[in-house]
Design a protein around this motif. Structure first.
Motif, PDB file in Angstrom:
ATOM      1  N   ASP A   1      94.024  91.241  40.323  1.00 14.30           N
ATOM      2  CA  ASP A   1      92.672  90.973  40.814  1.00 14.30           C
ATOM      3  C   ASP A   1      91.740  92.008  40.207  1.00 14.30           C
ATOM      4  OD1 ASP A   1      90.275  90.977  42.704  1.00 14.30           O
ATOM      5  OD2 ASP A   1      91.487  89.373  43.585  1.00 14.30           O
ATOM      6  N   ASP A   2      90.548  91.586  39.820  1.00 15.99           N
ATOM      7  CA  ASP A   2      89.634  92.532  39.187  1.00 15.99           C
ATOM      8  C   ASP A   2      88.926  93.440  40.190  1.00 15.99           C
ATOM      9  OD1 ASP A   2      88.167  90.385  40.180  1.00 15.99           O
ATOM     10  OD2 ASP A   2      86.585  90.599  38.677  1.00 15.99           O
ATOM     11  N   GLN A   3      89.090  93.163  41.478  1.00 18.19           N
ATOM     12  CA  GLN A   3      88.476  94.009  42.511  1.00 18.19           C
ATOM     13  C   GLN A   3      89.504  95.022  43.024  1.00 18.19           C
ATOM     14  OE1 GLN A   3      86.102  91.952  45.535  1.00 18.19           O
ATOM     15  NE2 GLN A   3      86.214  90.088  44.294  1.00 18.19           N
ATOM     16  N   THR A   4      89.183  96.279  42.826  1.00 18.57           N
ATOM     17  CA  THR A   4      90.097  97.353  43.219  1.00 18.57           C
ATOM     18  C   THR A   4      90.427  97.301  44.706  1.00 18.57           C
ATOM     19  OG1 THR A   4      89.193  98.771  41.487  1.00 18.57           O
ATOM     20  CG2 THR A   4      90.453  99.850  43.232  1.00 18.57           C
ATOM     21  N   MET A   5      89.429  97.033  45.538  1.00 17.84           N
ATOM     22  CA  MET A   5      89.651  97.023  46.985  1.00 17.84           C
ATOM     23  C   MET A   5      90.610  95.913  47.395  1.00 17.84           C
ATOM     24  SD  MET A   5      85.937  97.955  48.626  1.00 17.84           S
ATOM     25  CE  MET A   5      86.617  97.869  50.278  1.00 17.84           C
ATOM     26  N   VAL A   6      90.527  94.771  46.714  1.00 12.49           N
ATOM     27  CA  VAL A   6      91.437  93.669  47.023  1.00 12.49           C
ATOM     28  C   VAL A   6      92.863  94.062  46.656  1.00 12.49           C
ATOM     29  CG1 VAL A   6      92.099  91.303  46.434  1.00 12.49           C
ATOM     30  CG2 VAL A   6      89.691  91.872  46.775  1.00 12.49           C
ATOM     31  N   ARG A   7      93.037  94.614  45.467  1.00 13.86           N
ATOM     32  CA  ARG A   7      94.378  95.030  45.035  1.00 13.86           C
ATOM     33  C   ARG A   7      94.963  96.067  45.984  1.00 13.86           C
ATOM     34  NH1 ARG A   7      91.781  95.781  40.082  1.00 13.86           N
ATOM     35  NH2 ARG A   7      92.311  98.006  40.083  1.00 13.86           N
ATOM     36  N   GLN A   8      94.172  97.057  46.324  1.00 18.77           N
ATOM     37  CA  GLN A   8      94.666  98.121  47.200  1.00 18.77           C
ATOM     38  C   GLN A   8      94.934  97.609  48.605  1.00 18.77           C
ATOM     39  OE1 GLN A   8      91.697 101.216  46.846  1.00 18.77           O
ATOM     40  NE2 GLN A   8      92.574 102.005  44.932  1.00 18.77           N
ATOM     41  N   GLY A   9      94.053  96.752  49.107  1.00 17.89           N
ATOM     42  CA  GLY A   9      94.235  96.218  50.455  1.00 17.89           C
ATOM     43  C   GLY A   9      95.488  95.371  50.567  1.00 17.89           C
ATOM     44  N   PHE A  10      95.706  94.492  49.590  1.00 18.87           N
ATOM     45  CA  PHE A  10      96.897  93.658  49.592  1.00 18.87           C
ATOM     46  C   PHE A  10      98.159  94.496  49.403  1.00 18.87           C
ATOM     47  CE2 PHE A  10      95.689  88.983  48.821  1.00 18.87           C
ATOM     48  CZ  PHE A  10      94.604  89.098  49.680  1.00 18.87           C
ATOM     49  N   THR A  11      98.037  95.548  48.614  1.00 15.76           N
ATOM     50  CA  THR A  11      99.196  96.428  48.396  1.00 15.76           C
ATOM     51  C   THR A  11      99.615  97.084  49.706  1.00 15.76           C
ATOM     52  OG1 THR A  11      98.616  96.889  46.101  1.00 15.76           O
ATOM     53  CG2 THR A  11     100.024  98.491  47.206  1.00 15.76           C
TER      54      THR A  11
ATOM     55  N   ARG B   1      98.025  73.094  38.089  1.00 22.68           N
ATOM     56  CA  ARG B   1      98.496  72.366  36.908  1.00 22.68           C
ATOM     57  C   ARG B   1      99.073  73.327  35.872  1.00 22.68           C
ATOM     58  NH1 ARG B   1      94.261  68.307  34.508  1.00 22.68           N
ATOM     59  NH2 ARG B   1      96.124  67.740  33.313  1.00 22.68           N
ATOM     60  N   ALA B   2      98.544  74.537  35.850  1.00 22.65           N
ATOM     61  CA  ALA B   2      99.021  75.531  34.877  1.00 22.65           C
ATOM     62  C   ALA B   2     100.378  76.107  35.270  1.00 22.65           C
ATOM     63  CB  ALA B   2      98.000  76.656  34.738  1.00 22.65           C
ATOM     64  N   GLY B   3     100.838  75.795  36.479  1.00 24.00           N
ATOM     65  CA  GLY B   3     102.167  76.244  36.881  1.00 24.00           C
ATOM     66  C   GLY B   3     102.235  77.081  38.143  1.00 24.00           C
ATOM     67  N   ALA B   4     101.099  77.306  38.803  1.00 20.70           N
ATOM     68  CA  ALA B   4     101.120  78.083  40.046  1.00 20.70           C
ATOM     69  C   ALA B   4     101.908  77.342  41.120  1.00 20.70           C
ATOM     70  CB  ALA B   4      99.699  78.345  40.532  1.00 20.70           C
ATOM     71  N   SER B   5     102.553  78.098  41.994  1.00 20.92           N
ATOM     72  CA  SER B   5     103.375  77.497  43.043  1.00 20.92           C
ATOM     73  C   SER B   5     102.613  77.254  44.336  1.00 20.92           C
ATOM     74  CB  SER B   5     104.581  78.390  43.337  1.00 20.92           C
ATOM     75  OG  SER B   5     105.458  78.415  42.240  1.00 20.92           O
ATOM     76  N   GLY B   6     101.356  77.635  44.364  1.00 23.40           N
ATOM     77  CA  GLY B   6     100.549  77.431  45.559  1.00 23.40           C
ATOM     78  C   GLY B   6      99.339  78.323  45.525  1.00 23.40           C
ATOM     79  N   PHE B   7      98.579  78.332  46.616  1.00 18.95           N
ATOM     80  CA  PHE B   7      97.413  79.199  46.653  1.00 18.95           C
ATOM     81  C   PHE B   7      97.221  79.776  48.044  1.00 18.95           C
ATOM     82  CE2 PHE B   7      95.511  75.477  48.434  1.00 18.95           C
ATOM     83  CZ  PHE B   7      94.424  75.919  49.180  1.00 18.95           C
ATOM     84  N   LEU B   8      96.455  80.861  48.088  1.00 14.56           N
ATOM     85  CA  LEU B   8      96.252  81.593  49.333  1.00 14.56           C
ATOM     86  C   LEU B   8      94.812  82.066  49.382  1.00 14.56           C
ATOM     87  CD1 LEU B   8      97.814  82.862  51.809  1.00 14.56           C
ATOM     88  CD2 LEU B   8      97.935  84.952  50.438  1.00 14.56           C
ATOM     89  N   LEU B   9      94.169  81.892  50.534  1.00 11.84           N
ATOM     90  CA  LEU B   9      92.810  82.387  50.708  1.00 11.84           C
ATOM     91  C   LEU B   9      92.818  83.904  50.835  1.00 11.84           C
ATOM     92  CD1 LEU B   9      91.372  79.783  53.241  1.00 11.84           C
ATOM     93  CD2 LEU B   9      91.157  79.825  50.758  1.00 11.84           C
ATOM     94  N   LYS B  10      91.803  84.545  50.253  1.00 14.18           N
ATOM     95  CA  LYS B  10      91.756  86.004  50.261  1.00 14.18           C
ATOM     96  C   LYS B  10      91.539  86.588  51.663  1.00 14.18           C
ATOM     97  CE  LYS B  10      90.339  86.973  45.524  1.00 14.18           C
ATOM     98  NZ  LYS B  10      89.348  87.633  44.655  1.00 14.18           N
ATOM     99  N   ASP B  11      91.065  85.762  52.593  1.00 18.64           N
ATOM    100  CA  ASP B  11      90.871  86.268  53.958  1.00 18.64           C
ATOM    101  C   ASP B  11      92.088  85.993  54.844  1.00 18.64           C
ATOM    102  OD1 ASP B  11      90.693  83.551  54.309  1.00 18.64           O
ATOM    103  OD2 ASP B  11      88.737  83.565  55.289  1.00 18.64           O
ATOM    104  N   ALA B  12      93.223  85.697  54.220  1.00 21.72           N
ATOM    105  CA  ALA B  12      94.453  85.448  54.975  1.00 21.72           C
ATOM    106  C   ALA B  12      94.859  86.686  55.769  1.00 21.72           C
ATOM    107  CB  ALA B  12      95.576  85.056  54.029  1.00 21.72           C
ATOM    108  N   THR B  13      95.526  86.465  56.879  1.00 20.61           N
ATOM    109  CA  THR B  13      96.015  87.578  57.679  1.00 20.61           C
ATOM    110  C   THR B  13      97.228  88.204  56.992  1.00 20.61           C
ATOM    111  OG1 THR B  13      97.554  86.217  58.950  1.00 20.61           O
ATOM    112  CG2 THR B  13      95.282  86.374  59.769  1.00 20.61           C
ATOM    113  N   ALA B  14      97.609  89.380  57.461  1.00 17.31           N
ATOM    114  CA  ALA B  14      98.784  90.053  56.902  1.00 17.31           C
ATOM    115  C   ALA B  14     100.028  89.180  57.059  1.00 17.31           C
ATOM    116  CB  ALA B  14      98.983  91.397  57.591  1.00 17.31           C
TER     117      ALA B  14
END
Length: 223
Positions: A10-20, A98-111
């Protein structure tokens, strides 16, 4: 139980760190790396061999869709891609699937939702929630080419029951729901699903659903 290795792109540092932080707090999941764009994600997959890549779609340089295509088409990795998006009907999500992803997830998903999604995809299943992903696939298959008749060369190797199962997968039914609908055992459905994926050279249930729509077996909005 094997620890699931995750990479966050993700290009947003806060998103990467938060998900980590959220994922590292979950038992059985370890974030092994981060990437700020698609090119770095592709390189990190080769370097770190994660099981799951959480992939943002809109990133500078190489975007998430092309990065997903490169990762899932590579013969040197078995990493699965879970697309991150802000809106559940993002126009680019269908392209990523279509490119091969197995699904998707909203960024506001809970832990809990985040951890569940990672585990489901890592287990080889598709994140094909009937209430969201089925609607997305049906909606954006309208934007693709006009559905064609099911090609004999690609479907002649499916039995009548396997074709039934494929159409139910495309409508978002789980294995248990398919079993109840067809009045068969859950294990029988699992066997049919495995054979469908093998025969049609499909990665998972999401790809099977997309194939069913695009080939014309199931029509968007159809019964």
């Amino acid at each position: 139980m094997k620890t699931v290795r995750a990479l966050i792109a993700d290009d947003q540092t806060m998103v990467r760190q938060g998900f980590t932080v959220l994922l590292n707090a979950e038992p059985g999941i370890e974030v092994v790396g981060q990437a700020a764009d698609g090119a770095e994600a592709v390189a990190k997959v080769d370097e770190l061999a994660p099981d799951v890549v959480l992939m943002d779609i809109r990133m500078p340089g190489l975007g998430g869709i092309e990065a997903t295509r490169r990762i899932t088409s590579s013969a040197t990795t078995t990493a699965r891609v879970l697309v991150l998006t802000t809106f559940d009907l993002d126009e680019y999500v269908y392209q990523a699937l279509r490119a091969g992803a197995s699904g998707f997830l909203l960024k506001d998903a809970t832990a809990a939702e985040l951890a569940h999604a990672v585990r489901v995809v890592a287990a080889g299943e598709a994140l094909l929630a009937p209430n969201v992903t089925r609607r997305l696939i049906a909606e954006f298959s309208r934007l693709s080419a006009e559905p064609r008749s099911l090609p004999r060369a690609r479907t002649g190797n499916l039995t009548e029951r396997e074709t039934q199962v494929l159409s139910l997968i495309a409508r978002g039914l789980s294995n248990a729901e398919i079993a109840a609908h067809l009045v068969v055992a859950d294990e029988t459905v699992k066997t049919h699903v495995s054979r469908i994926l093998l025969k049609q050279n499909l990665r998972d249930r999401t790809q099977a659903a997309i194939y069913a729509y695009e080939s014309g077996l199931v029509r968007p909005g159809g019964a």
